[in-house]
Every structure is written in structure tokens, then in C-alpha cells.
Enzyme design. Structure first.
Site, mmCIF file in Angstrom:
data_model
loop_
_atom_site.group_PDB
_atom_site.id
_atom_site.type_symbol
_atom_site.label_atom_id
_atom_site.label_comp_id
_atom_site.label_asym_id
_atom_site.label_seq_id
_atom_site.Cartn_x
_atom_site.Cartn_y
_atom_site.Cartn_z
ATOM 1 N N ASP A 66 -4.333 -7.492 -10.461
ATOM 2 C CA ASP A 66 -3.985 -6.078 -10.676
ATOM 3 C C ASP A 66 -5.201 -5.261 -11.119
ATOM 4 O OD1 ASP A 66 -2.337 -3.890 -10.729
ATOM 5 O OD2 ASP A 66 -1.463 -4.333 -12.691
ATOM 6 N N HIS A 70 -8.974 -2.571 -3.204
ATOM 7 C CA HIS A 70 -8.361 -3.763 -2.601
ATOM 8 C C HIS A 70 -9.437 -4.578 -1.879
ATOM 9 C CE1 HIS A 70 -4.599 -2.107 -3.743
ATOM 10 N NE2 HIS A 70 -4.550 -1.171 -2.818
ATOM 11 N N ASN A 103 6.008 -3.304 -3.603
ATOM 12 C CA ASN A 103 4.824 -2.578 -3.110
ATOM 13 C C ASN A 103 5.099 -1.771 -1.834
ATOM 14 O OD1 ASN A 103 2.415 -5.091 -4.250
ATOM 15 N ND2 ASN A 103 3.062 -3.211 -5.246
ATOM 16 N N THR A 144 7.496 -7.274 -3.225
ATOM 17 C CA THR A 144 8.604 -6.610 -2.517
ATOM 18 C C THR A 144 8.703 -5.140 -2.960
ATOM 19 O OG1 THR A 144 10.068 -7.599 -4.184
ATOM 20 C CG2 THR A 144 10.063 -8.633 -2.026
#
Ligand code: IPE
Ligand code: IPE
Ligand code: MG
Length: 231
Positions: free
Chosen positions: A20, A37, A68, A66
Site C-alpha cells: 500500500d 504502481h 479496487n 475486490t
């Protein structure tokens, strides 16, 4: 460098990471979130090499939840493409390292076919490797995993009196996955966000302020040392 204090005979068998802080890392440098990312890839590979180096047998990383799907469509699209390209670009390298790649998550819901195909190819390519198992939690939610397990038990007509913890665990996405010994979450957030709810029942939990793109194997070793301290 492996710290001298790290006892290689008692390294956690299963380490899980909530990767994260990518967005905040990018924002702090005036970059678009997606650059965060992309920068997380180096952190992931350093953590993989570092975990393998000290003999961790299972490393599980949270790549896409799920929940996201609720992010802006462009970010979701980026994450789908990015994860697929990462597999295409780097599965062979992981294979050469002797790493077995598994995926945990809902495969029959929303994930584009192209991405599923790359996931299958990576799993197939690496299926006989024994150095370490890297499980990528993708389209994963802990509640969804338990619901999917219950549904499949009902489909199999499992008698009520046969349902116990062992039985349910056998219906989870990856029945051979052991419980998590150490869960690490980066970026200063102190929550599970629906990660591995069943498997973390007795895990040590380690929260670090480091943002995921800055995470390196030294941080992994530090986390292991911290949790090994007698309390
Ligand atoms: C984690 O970083 C990566 C994914 C959830 C895919 P975030 O994108 O959540 O970064 P922050 O939390 O906004 O900084
Ligand atoms: C958890 O991080 C999911 C992944 C790291 C893939 P999030 O950043 O999505 O979690 P929340 O929404 O802050 O709880
Ligand atoms: Mg986040």
C-alpha cells in the site's frame, strides 16, 4: 545484507504483504498515481528476492482487491494492463529463480480474459518450482473467498456435520496455503482491507510507515526481526 541477528532457522514460513501507498508515493513527487504502481514493481521484486534469500517458503502479496474496482476506470484499466504486462515481462525471470506462481482471487468475475490467460501461463510455467511460492492476490477479497468456499461446499453437498475449520480451509482458493505467520502492511494504514481474513487469524501484524515503492528486502528483514522479539 542479511542482518546477523536474523535467525535463519526460524524465519516465518508464510509472509503476506499489503502493498500500500503507491498513490501517495507518486503524489509526493508530483507524479500521476499510476507511476506509483509502476514504481512498486522494484519493491516487489526486491521483496521476492529477499524472501527467497532467507528461506521464506510462501510469500503472498495483495495486488488488486475486490474493492479496487471502485477506483476511477482509468486507474483500474492501468492496474489490469500493468499486472498483465508484469507477468508477461517477468514470469520467466521468476521461473529461473525457482519460484512457483499462484493466484488467489475470484477468477470468474470481471477479470479480463487476456489477464486470466497470462495468469494461467505464469502458473503453468512455474508449477514445478520449489524454491518459494509467490501467491498474487488478484481480484481478491477475504469475504468473497469465504463466500465462494461456502458456495462450493453446498454445490458438493457437503453434509452439515462434516463442516469444520479443516473442511472449509480445503475449499479456500488455494487449499495448500498455510496460515500466515507475518502480515506486513506498508504506508502507515492499520487495517486488513479484507486481505486473507481466514489465514491471518493468528498472524503477527507489522505496520510500517514506509510507502510500498520504497520498501526493500531490508524492510522485510527488519519486520521479521521486530516480530521475533520476545514480548
Ligand atoms: C496500493 O497503493 C496499490 C493498490 C491498491 C493497487 P494505493 O493505490 O492504494 O496507494 P495509496 O494508498 O492511494 O497511497
Ligand atoms: C489494499 O489497499 C489493496 C491492495 C494493496 C491491493 P487499498 O489501498 O485498496 O486499501 P484501502 O481502500 O485503503 O483500505
Ligand atoms: Mg491504498
Amino acid at each position: 545484507m542479511i542482518p546477523a541477528a536474523l535467525d535463519l532457522s526460524s524465519v516465518p514460513r508464510h509472509v503476506a504483504c499489503v502493498m500500500d501507498g503507491n498513490g501517495r508515493w507518486a503524489q509526493a513527487q508530483g507524479l500521476p498515481r499510476t507511476e506509483g504502481h509502476a514504481a512498486g514493481e522494484d519493491a516487489l521484486f526486491d521483496a521476492i528476492e529477499g524472501a527467497k534469500e532467507i528461506g521464506v517458503q510462501w510469500l503472498t502479496v495483495f495486488a488488486f482487491s475486490t474493492e479496487n474496482w471502485k477506483r476511477p476506470p482509468e486507474e483500474v484499466k492501468f492496474l489490469m494492463n500493468f499486472n498483465e504486462s508484469l507477468l508477461v515481462r517477468r514470469s520467466h525471470e521468476l521461473n529461473e529463480m525457482g519460484i512457483r506462481i499462484l493466484f488467489s482471487g475470484r477468477k470468474n468475475w470481471r477479470v479480463p480474459k487476456r489477464v486470466l490467460r497470462s495468469m494461467e501461463e505464469a502458473t503453468d510455467l512455474t508449477k514445478n518450482n520449489t524454491e518459494m511460492t509467490l501467491t498474487i492476490a488478484f481480484n481478491y477479497g477475504g469475504r468473497a473467498e469465504i463466500i465462494d468456499a461456502v458456495k462450493r461446499m453446498l454445490e458438493d453437498d457437503v453434509p452439515v456435520e462434516r463442516i469444520d475449520e479443516r473442511k472449509l480451509a480445503r475449499y479456500l482458493y488455494e487449499p495448500s496455503m498455510p496460515d500466515v505467520d507475518l502480515l506486513i502492511r506498508t504506508s502507515g494504514e492499520h487495517r486488513l482491507s479484507n486481505f486473507l481474513l481466514w489465514q491471518v487469524a493468528y498472524s503477527e501484524l507489522l505496520f510500517t510507515e514506509t510507502l510500498w515503492p520504497d520498501f526493500r528486502r531490508a524492510d522485510l528483514y527488519e519486520a521479521i526481526l521486530e516480530c521475533a522479539l520476545p514480548r
